[in-house]
Design a protein around this motif. Sequence first.
Motif, mmCIF file in Angstrom:
data_model
loop_
_atom_site.group_PDB
_atom_site.id
_atom_site.type_symbol
_atom_site.label_atom_id
_atom_site.label_comp_id
_atom_site.label_asym_id
_atom_site.label_seq_id
_atom_site.Cartn_x
_atom_site.Cartn_y
_atom_site.Cartn_z
ATOM 1 N N VAL A 1 0.839 -1.203 0.000
ATOM 2 C CA VAL A 1 0.000 0.000 0.000
ATOM 3 C C VAL A 1 0.872 1.250 0.000
ATOM 4 O O VAL A 1 0.597 2.211 -0.726
ATOM 5 N N ALA A 2 1.931 1.255 0.799
ATOM 6 C CA ALA A 2 2.837 2.402 0.838
ATOM 7 C C ALA A 2 3.501 2.613 -0.518
ATOM 8 O O ALA A 2 3.666 3.759 -0.967
ATOM 9 N N GLY A 3 3.874 1.533 -1.192
ATOM 10 C CA GLY A 3 4.474 1.644 -2.523
ATOM 11 C C GLY A 3 3.516 2.257 -3.528
ATOM 12 O O GLY A 3 3.903 3.120 -4.321
ATOM 13 N N VAL A 4 2.266 1.831 -3.484
ATOM 14 C CA VAL A 4 1.271 2.383 -4.409
ATOM 15 C C VAL A 4 1.014 3.856 -4.098
ATOM 16 O O VAL A 4 0.886 4.683 -5.007
ATOM 17 N N VAL A 5 0.967 4.208 -2.818
ATOM 18 C CA VAL A 5 0.763 5.610 -2.436
ATOM 19 C C VAL A 5 1.917 6.479 -2.945
ATOM 20 O O VAL A 5 1.702 7.572 -3.473
ATOM 21 N N VAL A 6 3.140 5.998 -2.815
ATOM 22 C CA VAL A 6 4.293 6.753 -3.293
ATOM 23 C C VAL A 6 4.239 6.912 -4.807
ATOM 24 O O VAL A 6 4.536 7.995 -5.341
ATOM 25 N N ILE A 7 3.855 5.868 -5.516
ATOM 26 C CA ILE A 7 3.749 5.949 -6.981
ATOM 27 C C ILE A 7 2.712 6.997 -7.375
ATOM 28 O O ILE A 7 2.949 7.828 -8.261
ATOM 29 N N VAL A 8 1.558 6.982 -6.713
ATOM 30 C CA VAL A 8 0.508 7.955 -7.025
ATOM 31 C C VAL A 8 0.980 9.375 -6.723
ATOM 32 O O VAL A 8 0.752 10.299 -7.512
ATOM 33 N N MET A 9 1.672 9.552 -5.601
ATOM 34 C CA MET A 9 2.172 10.884 -5.255
ATOM 35 C C MET A 9 3.196 11.377 -6.278
ATOM 36 O O MET A 9 3.194 12.558 -6.652
#
Length: 73
Positions: free
Chosen positions: A23-31
């Motif tokens: 989830v943290a990886g996906v959040v960073v990608i979106v940011m």
Amino acid sequence: MAAEEPVTSPDQHTPTPVKAARVAGVVVIVMLLLMLFGNHEGNVETLWLIGVAATLAAILIIDVVLRRNGLRD
């Protein structure tokens, strides 16, 4: 020092929170991709943002594939 440490098997160690890491990886990608709409003028920043986001996405995809195939804990 080694004589004082207890001997444990790998399954006794606490597991890495895989779901939280994904989830943290996906959040960073979106940011990173949202930063494309900033006030920069050159394309160098755009290339870096897309490149880093793509690299993180590739790492997440490889991790999912390896875990699904049982090649990673």
